[in-house]
Write an enzyme that holds these catalytic residues in place. Structure first.
Site: not given
Length: 338
Positions: A235, A275, A279
């Site tokens: 993302h 996450h 990350d």
């Protein structure tokens, strides 16, 4: 009575009889300490310790002094020395306090990194390791603990935020495809392919455990509560790639909007435990790195085949290059048949 001959006109040299004696080819003398030696002679350092010490001091001074005609500013700019306007030997020959002040003045950011290096070395070597039976310690989870409890009590709000996050992922994808198919600029698409390939390799190589407090949703991307790689965040990486491409095209307002939405997206991913902090951080770095790799790839391909990625290259070439029509060959009748 013999007359003395004058030298030829234009000759300023004296006659051969008054010429200077030939130069001696004997090796010159050199002074070492209190001894005078020839160039071929051997000097033992133990014969004169004081002379050897003086010789070493003179050698160090000769190395520290810049050569004749040396321009400090040009040399420092071409070689990029630590302090502008100073050569390496002159730089180290100065007082230590002055050197430190000049380095702090001209290079504050590397000095701050050096201080942080020492700080985190002390933190790392004195930190208690997390036991195997305990969950991973994440500083982002600590900062978003209250927001996590707020979303855990309101599942409907968590679902709405997940749906909005999925829409934002669709915006990233739509922009990258628009740049590729409509504007014929493939750099963002190539960067995204690089990034998701690296994410798949690293995510499979190190499969981190899903946090116990994870707040999932069926409308969150990937839709359907399917499994996904935690390391690293696709993302965030995709949003960074799109934002860099927007700045490259000077779409500043749209880039700032994407950056703000990306920040809110990262905050939500930490609050829902989707996450880890590492990350998200690696996702930002992967976006910058893959965009640079895509640019380098385009430079290499442009040298070998120009406009290889342009779908309109063939049409432009067909329009610009005229078609050479061959003349029709008409056979003439033979004279005997007439």
């Amino acid at each position: 009575m013999t007359s003395r001959k004058s030298p030829p006109r234009g000759c300023k040299n004296p006659p051969e009889s008054a010429a200077s004696p030939p130069e001696s080819h004997e090796p010159p003398l050199r002074t070492v300490g209190s001894k005078k030696l020839k160039e071929d002679d051997h000097y033992d350092a133990g014969d004169d310790g004081l002379g050897t010490l003086k010789m070493m001091v003179m050698m160090i001074r000769a190395l520290a002094a810049p050569p004749k005609g040396f321009h400090h500013k040009a040399f420092s700019q071409s070689a990029r020395h630590p302090v502008p306007g100073k050569s390496p030997m002159v730089w180290w020959s100065r007082p230590l306090g002055q050197v430190i002040l000049e380095v702090l003045r001209f290079h504050p950011i590397p000095c701050a990194f050096a201080v942080s290096l020492l700080f985190f070395m002390g933190v790392e070597y004195s930190l208690l390791m997390v036991s195997p039976s305990s969950p991973p310690y994440d500083l982002g989870f600590v900062f978003t603990h209250s927001l996590h409890l707020f979303l855990a009590r309101r599942p409907s709000l968590n679902t709405i935020l997940a749906a909005l996050n999925t829409v934002f992922v669709g915006m990233q994808t739509a922009y990258i495809l628009w740049a590729l198919l409509v504007e014929c600029r493939p750099r963002a698409a190539i960067a995204a392919l690089f990034m998701f390939t690296c994410r798949g390799i690293l995510g499979y190589a190190t499969q981190l455990p899903l946090p116990k407090e994870f707040l999932g949703s069926g409308v969150d991307f990937p839709v359907g509560n399917v499994s996904f790689f935690l390391f690293f965040s696709g993302h965030v990486g995709g949003s960074v790639i799109a934002s860099i491409d927007m700045r490259r095209m000077q779409r500043w307002e749209l880039a700032w909007i994407f950056d703000a939405l990306n920040f809110l997206q990262g905050l939500r991913l930490l609050a829902t435990r989707g996450h880890y902090t590492i990350d998200l951080a690696v996702g930002v770095g992967a976006g910058f790195l893959c965009d640079a790799l895509a640019g380098r790839y385009q430079e290499i391909k442009s040298t070998s085949s120009k406009d290889a990625w342009s779908p309109t290259a063939t049409l432009q070439q067909q329009q610009l290059v005229p078609v050479v029509q061959q003349p029709l060959l008409v056979s003439k009748p033979h004279p005997s048949t007439l």
